[in-house]
Design an enzyme around this catalytic site. Structure first.
Site, PDB file in Angstrom:
ATOM      1  N   GLY A   1       7.939   0.889   8.599  1.00 17.37           N
ATOM      2  CA  GLY A   1       6.633   0.831   7.944  1.00 17.37           C
ATOM      3  C   GLY A   1       6.528  -0.424   7.106  1.00 17.37           C
ATOM      4  O   GLY A   1       5.877  -0.455   6.068  1.00 17.37           O
ATOM      5  N   ALA A   2       7.164  -1.483   7.596  1.00 17.27           N
ATOM      6  CA  ALA A   2       7.341  -2.701   6.797  1.00 17.27           C
ATOM      7  C   ALA A   2       6.085  -3.549   6.669  1.00 17.27           C
ATOM      8  O   ALA A   2       6.047  -4.469   5.852  1.00 17.27           O
ATOM      9  CB  ALA A   2       8.464  -3.549   7.394  1.00 17.27           C
TER      10      ALA A   2
ATOM     11  N   GLY B   1       3.116  -2.270   5.886  1.00 19.36           N
ATOM     12  CA  GLY B   1       2.163  -1.535   5.070  1.00 19.36           C
ATOM     13  C   GLY B   1       2.135  -1.974   3.621  1.00 19.36           C
ATOM     14  O   GLY B   1       2.820  -2.917   3.210  1.00 19.36           O
TER      15      GLY B   1
ATOM     16  N   GLY C   1       5.535  -1.267   2.300  1.00 18.13           N
ATOM     17  CA  GLY C   1       6.553  -1.934   3.108  1.00 18.13           C
ATOM     18  C   GLY C   1       6.670  -3.424   2.865  1.00 18.13           C
ATOM     19  O   GLY C   1       7.781  -3.964   2.814  1.00 18.13           O
TER      20      GLY C   1
ATOM     21  N   ASN D   1       1.434  12.220   8.255  1.00 18.93           N
ATOM     22  CA  ASN D   1       2.754  11.668   7.938  1.00 18.93           C
ATOM     23  C   ASN D   1       3.900  12.514   8.459  1.00 18.93           C
ATOM     24  O   ASN D   1       4.972  11.987   8.773  1.00 18.93           O
ATOM     25  CB  ASN D   1       2.881  11.462   6.432  1.00 18.93           C
TER      26      ASN D   1
ATOM     27  N   ARG E   1       8.263   5.730 -14.041  1.00 15.31           N
ATOM     28  CA  ARG E   1       7.090   6.045 -14.862  1.00 15.31           C
ATOM     29  C   ARG E   1       7.487   6.748 -16.155  1.00 15.31           C
ATOM     30  O   ARG E   1       6.977   6.417 -17.237  1.00 15.31           O
ATOM     31  CB  ARG E   1       6.134   6.922 -14.060  1.00 15.31           C
TER      32      ARG E   1
ATOM     33  N   HIS F   1       8.498  15.870  -5.923  1.00 18.83           N
ATOM     34  CA  HIS F   1       7.830  14.566  -6.018  1.00 18.83           C
ATOM     35  C   HIS F   1       6.322  14.712  -5.804  1.00 18.83           C
ATOM     36  O   HIS F   1       5.712  13.947  -5.065  1.00 18.83           O
ATOM     37  CB  HIS F   1       8.432  13.613  -4.978  1.00 18.83           C
TER      38      HIS F   1
ATOM     39  N   MET G   1       5.844   1.574  -6.298  1.00 15.70           N
ATOM     40  CA  MET G   1       6.674   2.344  -5.368  1.00 15.70           C
ATOM     41  C   MET G   1       7.668   1.444  -4.659  1.00 15.70           C
ATOM     42  O   MET G   1       8.824   1.825  -4.442  1.00 15.70           O
ATOM     43  CB  MET G   1       5.786   3.062  -4.340  1.00 15.70           C
TER      44      MET G   1
END
Length: 347
Positions: free
Chosen positions: A41-42, A44, A47, A127, A186, A210, A261
């Site tokens: 998923g690089a 995105g 990504g 997903n 966070r 999560h 993220m």
């Protein structure tokens, strides 16, 4: 190490000759084994910055970037960064096997992002199928790799991955991780602001899952200690739980928490690589197969080693507020885990 990553990048911008200094301050040591990392998923939103951060990590010797489209361009761009690793882009299902072969760590940020009004569970139907397909390939091409699951909902996608690996006969509970590091990042940031302490010195364990109320920061165990009111702790907990929504709303429908993220994913991948390389006392929070509660998967502090999970640490003493939060999160987390297991076994 963690607090120095962004300082190092700023240093590199101002001093173009400082790439060696950048690496030494960002991630660890230069005399290390050969390690291949694959990012699925690089191309995105997560990504791409994650690929850049992994390119900056001197523990990585080969960086494989995979997606269904766009990866040749990302690989060419990231590949021009003058750091140790060799970057290769792979595009389309027919090249997935080559991307995975020989990987020590596989990071999975693939999937659709959150949009305003969406919860992580709204992402499930899309997903879940993506994760199942990717994990089927992982079981075939790199069954011994450490898997860093970022694709949401992590509370369900990690159990899906486990079931896929079980069916393939390759499941090792020590090698499958749900990346909950962003919750920790966070919690540290928000706590530091209220406690008026340097964020680089802050440590806050985050347990549970999560998503929403399953995210339970243990501010009673936070260091440095601060005398915060009960109302402040409640507000900090709520903000940590709603951190993803805060970013989605701030971006007004044009994105989700991609940059933070990616940063969190890079931190956790670095911890995994250090563990593989035998660095002692590497401890991070992660969503893993666990016996610390009656639930089959749970996020808590995990000691990382040469085979992945070396040990899952106890939760430690909880405040009354945290004990209440723990009991509240269990039904929702249990349902999400079961949803993932049922999906994997029904399709």
């Amino acid at each position: 190490m963690k607090a120095s990553i962004l300082r190092s990048v700023r240093s590199a911008v101002s001093r173009s000759s400082s790439s060696n200094r950048l690496l030494s301050r960002s991630f660890a040591t230069e005399s290390v084994p050969e390690r291949k990392v694959a990012v699925l998923g690089a191309a995105g939103g997560i990504g791409q910055p994650l690929a850049l951060l992994m390119k900056l990590n001197p523990l990585v010797s080969k960086l494989a970037l995979y997606d269904i489209a766009g990866t040749p361009g990302v690989a060419a761009d990231v590949g021009h960064v003058n750091t140790r690793s060799e970057v290769t882009g792979y595009v389309g299902e027919e090249q997935l096997g080559k991307a995975l072969e020989g990987s020590d760590v596989v990071i999975i940020p693939a999937g659709v992002p959150r949009k305003p009004g969406m919860t992580r569970d709204d992402l499930f139907n899309i997903n879940a199928g993506i994760v199942k397909s990717l994990c089927t390939a992982i079981a075939k091409y790199c069954p011994n790799a450490l898997i860093n699951m970022i694709s949401n909902p992590v509370n369900s996608t990690v159990p899906i991955a486990a079931e896929v690996f079980k069916k393939a006969g390759t499941y090792d509970e020590k090698k499958l991780f749900g990346v909950t590091t962003l919750d920790v990042v966070r919690a540290k940031t928000f706590y530091a602001g209220k406690a008026n302490v340097p964020v680089a010195e802050v440590n806050v364990p985050v347990i549970g899952g999560h998503a929403g109320i399953t995210i339970l920061p243990l501010f009673s165990q936070a260091t440095p200690r601060a005398n915060l009111s009960d109302d402040t702790i409640v507000a900090l907990t709520k903000r940590t739980q709603d951190g993803g929504t805060e970013v989605v709303e701030a971006k007004a429908g044009k994105g989700s928490a991609t940059l933070s993220m990616a940063y969190a994913g890079a931190l956790f991948a670095d911890a995994c690589l250090k563990g593989l390389n035998g660095v002692p006392d590497v401890v991070e929070c992660s969503f893993v197969q666990s016996t610390v509660t009656e639930l089959p998967f749970f996020a808590s502090k995990v000691k990382l080693g040469k085979n992945g999970v070396e040990s899952v640490l106890d939760l430690g003493p909880l405040s009354d507020f945290e004990k209440e939060g723990l009991e509240k999160l269990k039904p929702e987390l249990k349902a999400s885990i079961e949803k993932g297991i049922q999906f994997a076994n029904a399709n």
